[in-house]
Design an enzyme around this catalytic site. Structure first.
Site, PDB file in Angstrom:
ATOM      1  N   TYR A  60       1.890  -7.491  16.279  1.00  0.00           N
ATOM      2  CA  TYR A  60       2.367  -6.394  15.430  1.00  0.00           C
ATOM      3  C   TYR A  60       2.842  -5.219  16.290  1.00  0.00           C
ATOM      4  O   TYR A  60       3.941  -4.684  16.088  1.00  0.00           O
ATOM      5  CB  TYR A  60       1.214  -5.985  14.514  1.00  0.00           C
ATOM      6  CG  TYR A  60       1.448  -4.786  13.640  1.00  0.00           C
ATOM      7  CD1 TYR A  60       2.400  -4.818  12.623  1.00  0.00           C
ATOM      8  CD2 TYR A  60       0.685  -3.629  13.793  1.00  0.00           C
ATOM      9  CE1 TYR A  60       2.588  -3.720  11.792  1.00  0.00           C
ATOM     10  CE2 TYR A  60       0.855  -2.540  12.963  1.00  0.00           C
ATOM     11  CZ  TYR A  60       1.816  -2.579  11.964  1.00  0.00           C
ATOM     12  OH  TYR A  60       1.990  -1.493  11.147  1.00  0.00           O
ATOM     13  N   LYS A 120       6.576  -3.698  16.640  1.00  0.00           N
ATOM     14  CA  LYS A 120       6.883  -2.299  16.296  1.00  0.00           C
ATOM     15  C   LYS A 120       7.533  -1.571  17.488  1.00  0.00           C
ATOM     16  O   LYS A 120       8.454  -0.779  17.309  1.00  0.00           O
ATOM     17  CB  LYS A 120       5.614  -1.560  15.845  1.00  0.00           C
ATOM     18  CG  LYS A 120       5.141  -1.965  14.447  1.00  0.00           C
ATOM     19  CD  LYS A 120       6.160  -1.569  13.392  1.00  0.00           C
ATOM     20  CE  LYS A 120       5.807  -2.030  12.001  1.00  0.00           C
ATOM     21  NZ  LYS A 120       6.878  -1.837  11.028  1.00  0.00           N
ATOM     22  N   GLN A 169       0.820  -1.211   0.000  1.00  0.00           N
ATOM     23  CA  GLN A 169       0.000   0.000   0.000  1.00  0.00           C
ATOM     24  C   GLN A 169       0.862   1.273   0.000  1.00  0.00           C
ATOM     25  O   GLN A 169       0.619   2.185  -0.792  1.00  0.00           O
ATOM     26  CB  GLN A 169      -0.901  -0.016   1.250  1.00  0.00           C
ATOM     27  CG  GLN A 169      -2.082   0.908   1.146  1.00  0.00           C
ATOM     28  CD  GLN A 169      -2.699   1.237   2.499  1.00  0.00           C
ATOM     29  OE1 GLN A 169      -2.197   0.814   3.548  1.00  0.00           O
ATOM     30  NE2 GLN A 169      -3.772   1.987   2.487  1.00  0.00           N
ATOM     31  N   ARG A 179       6.923 -10.577  -4.284  1.00  0.00           N
ATOM     32  CA  ARG A 179       6.190 -10.988  -5.484  1.00  0.00           C
ATOM     33  C   ARG A 179       6.675 -10.166  -6.663  1.00  0.00           C
ATOM     34  O   ARG A 179       6.997  -8.993  -6.489  1.00  0.00           O
ATOM     35  CB  ARG A 179       4.684 -10.706  -5.327  1.00  0.00           C
ATOM     36  CG  ARG A 179       3.997 -11.606  -4.358  1.00  0.00           C
ATOM     37  CD  ARG A 179       2.704 -10.995  -3.885  1.00  0.00           C
ATOM     38  NE  ARG A 179       2.950  -9.958  -2.884  1.00  0.00           N
ATOM     39  CZ  ARG A 179       2.224  -8.870  -2.740  1.00  0.00           C
ATOM     40  NH1 ARG A 179       1.231  -8.605  -3.538  1.00  0.00           N
ATOM     41  NH2 ARG A 179       2.499  -8.000  -1.792  1.00  0.00           N
TER      42      ARG A 179
HETATM   43  C1  AKB Z   1      -2.857  -1.743  10.792  1.00  0.00           C
HETATM   44  O1  AKB Z   1      -4.080  -1.528  10.865  1.00  0.00           O
HETATM   45  O2  AKB Z   1      -2.327  -2.771  11.222  1.00  0.00           O
HETATM   46  C2  AKB Z   1      -1.966  -0.696  10.178  1.00  0.00           C
HETATM   47  C3  AKB Z   1      -1.380   0.207  11.218  1.00  0.00           C
HETATM   48  C4  AKB Z   1      -2.247   1.129  11.959  1.00  0.00           C
HETATM   49  O3  AKB Z   1      -0.217   0.173  11.429  1.00  0.00           O
HETATM   50  N1  AKB Z   1      -2.701   0.072   9.224  1.00  0.00           N
END
Ligand code: AKB
Length: 320
Positions: free
Chosen positions: A143, A147, A13, A37
């Site tokens: 996630y 981060k 994106q 890819r």
């Molecule tokens: C997600 O929704 O995981 C991402 C972000 C906010 O980092 N768009």
């Protein structure tokens, strides 16, 4: 010698749009797009492309040497929703890719790194409104944890090895050139596609779930502005808070209805609701404003008008 840039995750994106802008600034042949890819995107076919799985450290090193890369934009990652479904891959991809690139800079092969962080570094105990740069950070998603760990590594590598790494805590990003993939904020992109194609959207978040979001042109401008700022003006080496516009599904649906009068939204929450509930609603980005003059340009109205115009044209061109 002019800079040579490598964008890892160029078909995603952000990558799709960032490569276009970087090529305008640095020249087509000086921006190497790369992704796991092979690309079918026209936008990426105007310059060099390398097939790269960023977990393959050897191949990454070969590409860096072959093209005499000076800057790396590391965009490959598993986002929040997808990482919850594949915990091990989420952790290993997000962490290993980052340390491979940090080590390339530590060993002197590259000079500058851009690495995106996210509002996902915050958690349920973080103040929800106008979330400050320095605050409680207790992310409860794979996630978010990856981060936050990455942000600490950024600061560590800067302090200990003088690595010039720069980072932004992106809010949910909305753009028309590429689809969103695997995030919790994806609804705010998908809603436009479904509004134009079906005049109907089923939303997996509740109507009053307010989240920090940003239109892609703002995100691209912020990224390039940060990367082009003088090193001395960058006081935060972990990652900068960045703010665009905050809204909930009901508010964006109302704005879209002004362009698509028959538009209908229905709500059917899933596991992503819990992730969204752990994140802030709005962000204080005063450090970005003070350090490198950041100011976003798009509010909800301006963003919706531009999204619908561009996306409608894109769909029209597809049927032609
Ligand atoms: C997600 O929704 O995981 C991402 C972000 C906010 O980092 N768009």
């Amino acid at each position: 010698m002019s800079d040579k840039l490598l964008v890892i995750g160029s078909s995603g994106q952000i990558g799709t749009e960032l490569v276009l802008e970087l090529r305008k600034i640095y020249g087509e042949k000086n921006v190497i797009a790369s992704d796991i890819r092979s690309t079918s995107k026209k936008t990426l076919q105007n310059g060099p492309f390398e097939l790269l799985d960023v977990m393959n450290e050897k191949k990454l090193f070969q590409i860096v040497k072959k093209h005499k890369i000076t800057q790396v934009y590391l965009l490959a990652a598993l986002l929040s929703a997808r990482a919850e479904k594949n915990i091990e891959l989420g952790w290993s991809l997000n962490m290993r890719s980052h340390s491979h690139v940090l080590d390339l800079a530590k060993e002197g092969f590259i000079k500058k790194i851009f690495w995106p962080s996210s509002i996902a570094v915050f958690g349920p105990n973080t103040p929800k409104k106008n979330t400050p740069q320095f605050t409680i950070m207790e992310p409860n998603t794979v996630y978010g944890i990856s981060k936050l760990a990455g942000e600490r590594w950024n600061e560590y590598y800067f302090n200990k090895f003088n690595v010039d790494v720069r980072s932004l805590r992106y809010p949910g990003l909305i753009g028309w050139r590429a689809k969103a993939g695997g995030g919790t904020t994806d609804y705010a992109v998908n809603i436009f596609h479904d509004a134009i194609q079906k005049q109907k959207y089923t939303c997996y978040l509740s109507k009053n779930t307010t989240l920090p979001m940003m239109y892609m042109p703002d995100a691209i401008e912020a990224t390039i502005k940060l990367m082009e700022s003088k090193s001395e003006s960058i006081t935060i080496r972990s990652s900068y808070n960045l703010s665009g516009v905050s809204f909930n599904p009901e508010e964006i649906a109302n704005e879209i209805s002004k362009h698509v009068p028959d538009f209908e939204i229905i709500y059917k929450q899933d596991y992503r609701q819990k992730i969204a509930d752990s994140w802030p609603q709005s962000i204080n980005d005063s450090y970005a404003k003070n350090d490198w003059n950041w100011q976003s340009k798009y509010d909800l109205k301006k963003m919706c008008t531009d999204m619908i115009k561009n996306l409608s044209t894109q769909y029209l061109n597809l049927v032609k």
